[in-house]
Design a protein around this motif. Structure first.
Motif, PDB file in Angstrom:
ATOM      1  N   LEU A   1      38.698  34.172  48.613  1.00 24.12           N
ATOM      2  CA  LEU A   1      38.101  32.852  48.826  1.00 24.12           C
ATOM      3  C   LEU A   1      36.798  32.737  48.050  1.00 24.12           C
ATOM      4  O   LEU A   1      35.981  33.662  48.033  1.00 24.12           O
ATOM      5  N   GLU A   2      36.610  31.594  47.407  1.00 25.49           N
ATOM      6  CA  GLU A   2      35.390  31.322  46.663  1.00 25.49           C
ATOM      7  C   GLU A   2      34.982  29.883  46.935  1.00 25.49           C
ATOM      8  O   GLU A   2      35.717  28.949  46.632  1.00 25.49           O
ATOM      9  N   GLN A   3      33.827  29.703  47.567  1.00 23.39           N
ATOM     10  CA  GLN A   3      33.293  28.377  47.886  1.00 23.39           C
ATOM     11  C   GLN A   3      34.331  27.513  48.607  1.00 23.39           C
ATOM     12  O   GLN A   3      34.522  26.343  48.292  1.00 23.39           O
ATOM     13  N   GLY A   4      34.990  28.113  49.596  1.00 25.54           N
ATOM     14  CA  GLY A   4      35.901  27.369  50.451  1.00 25.54           C
ATOM     15  C   GLY A   4      37.272  27.125  49.879  1.00 25.54           C
ATOM     16  O   GLY A   4      38.072  26.393  50.483  1.00 25.54           O
ATOM     17  N   GLN A   5      37.598  27.718  48.737  1.00 28.32           N
ATOM     18  CA  GLN A   5      38.905  27.526  48.121  1.00 28.32           C
ATOM     19  C   GLN A   5      39.536  28.872  47.784  1.00 28.32           C
ATOM     20  O   GLN A   5      38.836  29.879  47.629  1.00 28.32           O
ATOM     21  N   VAL A   6      40.864  28.887  47.664  1.00 31.85           N
ATOM     22  CA  VAL A   6      41.563  30.115  47.279  1.00 31.85           C
ATOM     23  C   VAL A   6      41.430  30.292  45.775  1.00 31.85           C
ATOM     24  O   VAL A   6      41.950  29.488  44.996  1.00 31.85           O
ATOM     25  N   LYS A   7      40.722  31.339  45.366  1.00 32.97           N
ATOM     26  CA  LYS A   7      40.549  31.606  43.941  1.00 32.97           C
ATOM     27  C   LYS A   7      41.684  32.461  43.402  1.00 32.97           C
ATOM     28  O   LYS A   7      42.081  32.324  42.239  1.00 32.97           O
ATOM     29  N   MET A   8      42.212  33.378  44.252  1.00 37.14           N
ATOM     30  CA  MET A   8      43.289  34.250  43.802  1.00 37.14           C
ATOM     31  C   MET A   8      44.034  34.789  45.009  1.00 37.14           C
ATOM     32  O   MET A   8      43.429  35.061  46.050  1.00 37.14           O
ATOM     33  N   GLN A   9      45.345  34.950  44.877  1.00 36.53           N
ATOM     34  CA  GLN A   9      46.163  35.513  45.942  1.00 36.53           C
ATOM     35  C   GLN A   9      47.273  36.331  45.319  1.00 36.53           C
ATOM     36  O   GLN A   9      47.864  35.936  44.307  1.00 36.53           O
ATOM     37  N   GLY A  10      47.550  37.507  45.907  1.00 33.64           N
ATOM     38  CA  GLY A  10      48.626  38.321  45.366  1.00 33.64           C
ATOM     39  C   GLY A  10      48.474  39.777  45.731  1.00 33.64           C
ATOM     40  O   GLY A  10      47.899  40.122  46.769  1.00 33.64           O
ATOM     41  N   ASN A  11      49.003  40.653  44.868  1.00 34.51           N
ATOM     42  CA  ASN A  11      48.958  42.094  45.071  1.00 34.51           C
ATOM     43  C   ASN A  11      47.536  42.562  45.340  1.00 34.51           C
ATOM     44  O   ASN A  11      46.595  42.154  44.655  1.00 34.51           O
ATOM     45  N   VAL A  12      47.359  43.427  46.360  1.00 39.65           N
ATOM     46  CA  VAL A  12      46.018  43.794  46.811  1.00 39.65           C
ATOM     47  C   VAL A  12      45.208  44.493  45.726  1.00 39.65           C
ATOM     48  O   VAL A  12      44.010  44.259  45.583  1.00 39.65           O
ATOM     49  N   THR A  13      45.848  45.329  44.908  1.00 39.94           N
ATOM     50  CA  THR A  13      45.113  46.020  43.849  1.00 39.94           C
ATOM     51  C   THR A  13      44.644  45.048  42.782  1.00 39.94           C
ATOM     52  O   THR A  13      43.498  45.111  42.323  1.00 39.94           O
ATOM     53  N   GLU A  14      45.521  44.122  42.386  1.00 40.65           N
ATOM     54  CA  GLU A  14      45.150  43.152  41.348  1.00 40.65           C
ATOM     55  C   GLU A  14      44.022  42.238  41.824  1.00 40.65           C
ATOM     56  O   GLU A  14      43.075  41.963  41.085  1.00 40.65           O
ATOM     57  N   VAL A  15      44.104  41.781  43.070  1.00 49.24           N
ATOM     58  CA  VAL A  15      43.094  40.862  43.584  1.00 49.24           C
ATOM     59  C   VAL A  15      41.758  41.577  43.771  1.00 49.24           C
ATOM     60  O   VAL A  15      40.697  41.049  43.406  1.00 49.24           O
TER      61      VAL A  15
END
Length: 441
Positions: free
Chosen positions: A222-236
Motif C-alpha cells: 500500500l502506498e498513500q491509500g492505494q495498492v501499488k503492487m500485489q503478487g509473489n511475496v519475494t517480488e513485492v
C-alpha cells in the motif's frame, strides 16, 4: 464472491473530514447543508480491490500512514468505509489493539468469556477452550484478579491467547507478535504457524520484511491509500525494499548536503581544481548495471560471478565446498567511500548471511577514474544442501561505523541464483551448520 475466496475487498475507500479549528465542526453542522465545506478531505484509502483465496497468508506492506491499519479495521468491522464493500465468509479474529475489548474491572476469566462470545463463540464453546487459553497465556493466579492490576505484558498475553483459540476462518495480525518476553514471542509464532497450516486465512501486517517473507505466500504493498503492487511475496518485498533504499538515499544525501553547507572546511576546499575532486554518487534506479550522477555514469558493474573451489564459474556448489563471490567494477569517474557487499537469501527472501568490504576492514575505498576493481568474498558453504539460494549485490557510500551516512547507490536484489547440492553422508537438517566441539561426561 467466488466459492474459493474467503475475503473480497471491492472498490474500498475511506475519507476523513479534517477540521482546522474546533468551531469549524459546528459551522459545518449549521451551514454545511448550503453547500459550503468547512473541512478538507483526507483519503486514507482510495478504490482498493483484491480477493484472497481460502488458506492464503497475505502480507500487507507500506510506510506509516499508507492505510494499512485503516484497511484492517474496515475488514474487521470496527470502522465503516466511505465507499465500496468488504465480503468475508466465516469468522474473523483480529490481533490489532490487543485487549481493546477487555473490561478493566472484570477478572481475566470474566474477560475471556466476554471476548470469546464477542468473537462468535457460545458460552459452552468458550468453556471447552478455557484450559487451553489459560495454559497458553500462562499468567497463573492473576487470571482471577481484575485485569486493571495486570502488567502490560500479562494483559497482552491473555488477549492474544483468547484470539488465537477461537478457531477463526480469517485471522488479522497487525504488529502483534512482539508481545511478552522472548519465550512468549516464540510460542506465539509457533501457534501462528499452526493456524496457518490448518487452513486459516491470515492478513499479516509487519514492518519486518523477514517476517513477511517467512510467513506469507503473497504480499500487498500500500502506498498513500492505494495498492501499488500485489503478487509473489519475494517480488513485492524486493520492490518495496528498493523503494525504501531510494528514500533512504534521498534523506541521507539531503542531510549530507546540509552538513556540507554548514562546514567552513568544505567551503574552503571548494576552490580546488575540479579534476582533483571526488564525486558523491546520487540515488539511481535499482537493478541498473551502472551508477549514475547527474546524467553521467560513475561506475559500471562488469561482472557478478560465483566460483567453486577450483576457481570455475558455476551455478551450483557442493555442501561444505570452498567458494568465492566476485564482483568486478569499472570506475569511470572518481568517487569516495565506496563499499561493496552482498546478502545470501533463501527462496523465501530471508537474509541468511552476508558481508561487505566496509564491515570487514571498517573503512571504505576512494577510487580513481579508469580503475578496474574486483571484490572477492571467500568462504566455505555452510548452508543446507538440496536448496537454491539467491545473492543480492549492494554498493554503498559509507564512512561512519554507525552507518549514519550510508547511501545505497546500487542494489540488485537478484544478482545471481545458485544451488547447493546435498551431501548424503553429512546431511544438514537446519538452515546452516555451525562447527561445534562435542564432549560427553
Amino acid at each position: 464472491m467466488s466459492s474459493e475466496s474467503i475475503l473480497e475487498v471491492k472498490n474500498l475507500s475511506k475519507c476523513y473530514q479534517i477540521y482546522e479549528k474546533p468551531h469549524h465542526r459546528l459551522m459545518q453542522m449549521a451551514l454545511g447543508r448550503f453547500g459550503k465545506a468547512f473541512y478538507r478531505e483526507f483519503w486514507a484509502l482510495r478504490d482498493i480491490s483484491f480477493t484472497i483465496p481460502k488458506g492464503q497468508i497475505i502480507g500487507i506492506l507500506g510506510k506509516n500512514g499508507a492505510g494499512k491499519s485503516t484497511l484492517l479495521q474496515i475488514i474487521c468491522g470496527t470502522l465503516s468505509p466511505s465507499d465500496g464493500e468488504v465480503r468475508v465468509s466465516g469468522r474473523v479474529a483480529a490481533l490489532l489493539e490487543l485487549g481493546s475489548g477487555f473490561n478493566p474491572e472484570f477478572t481475566g476469566i470474566e474477560n475471556i468469556y466476554m471476548s470469546a462470545q464477542i468473537l462468535g463463540l457460545t458460552r459452552e464453546q468458550a468453556e471447552s477452550k478455557l484450559d487451553d487459553i489459560l495454559a497458553f497465556a500462562d499468567i497463573g493466579d492473576f487470571v482471577h484478579q481484575p485485569v486493571k492490576t495486570y502488567s502490560s505484558g500479562m494483559f497482552a498475553r491473555l488477549a492474544f491467547a483468547v484470539v488465537i483459540h477461537v478457531d477463526p476462518d480469517v485471522l488479522i495480525v497487525d504488529e502483534a507478535l512482539s508481545v511478552g518476553d522472548a519465550w512468549f514471542q516464540h510460542k506465539s509464532m509457533a501457534r501462528m504457524r499452526q493456524l496457518m497450516e490448518s487452513g486459516c486465512t491470515v492478513l499479516f501486517v509487519s514492518h519486518s520484511i523477514d517476517a513477511v517473507r517467512a510467513l506469507c505466500d503473497e504480499a500487498i504493498w500500500l502506498e498513500q491509500g492505494q495498492v501499488k503492487m500485489q503478487g509473489n511475496v519475494t517480488e513485492v518485498t524486493n520492490a518495496y525494499m528498493n523503494d525504501v533504499f531510494i528514500e533512504h538515499n534521498r534523506i541521507a544525501l539531503q542531510t549530507s548536503k546540509q552538513h556540507t553547507n554548514e562546514s567552513h572546511e568544505e567551503v574552503t576546499n571548494a576552490h580546488q581544481d575540479d579534476s582533483e575532486k571526488s564525486t558523491p554518487i546520487r540515488p539511481q534506479e535499482i537493478h541498473s548495471a551502472a551508477a549514475s550522477l547527474d546524467g553521467g555514469t560513475v561506475l559500471n558493474v562488469r561482472s557478478k560471478e560465483l566460483k567453486n573451489s577450483e576457481g570455475q564459474i558455476v551455478e551450483r556448489l557442493e555442501q561444505g565446498e570452498c567458494f568465492s563471490l566476485e564482483f568486478e567494477l569499472e570506475i569511470l569517474r572518481p568517487v569516495k567511500n565506496v563499499s561493496v557487499g552482498f546478502l545470501i537469501k533463501d527462496q523465501f527472501g530471508q537474509e541468511l548471511t552476508g558481508e561487505s568490504y566496509f564491515n570487514t576492514f571498517r573503512h571504505s575505498l576512494d577510487l580513481e577514474a579508469g580503475r578496474i576493481v574486483r571484490f572477492a568474498f571467500k568462504s566455505d558453504m555452510l548452508l543446507r544442501g538440496g536448496q537454491s539460494y539467491s545473492v543480492a549485490l549492494r554498493i554503498n557510500q559509507v564512512s561512519k561505523w554507525d552507518r549514519s551516512d550510508n547511501v545505497v547507490v546500487y542494489a540488485d536484489e537478484l544478482a545471481m541464483v545458485f544451488d547447493v547440492l546435498n551431501d548424503l553422508d553429512n546431511p544438514i537438517w537446519f538452515k546452516f551448520k555451525m562447527p561445534f566441539e562435542v564432549s560427553v561426561q
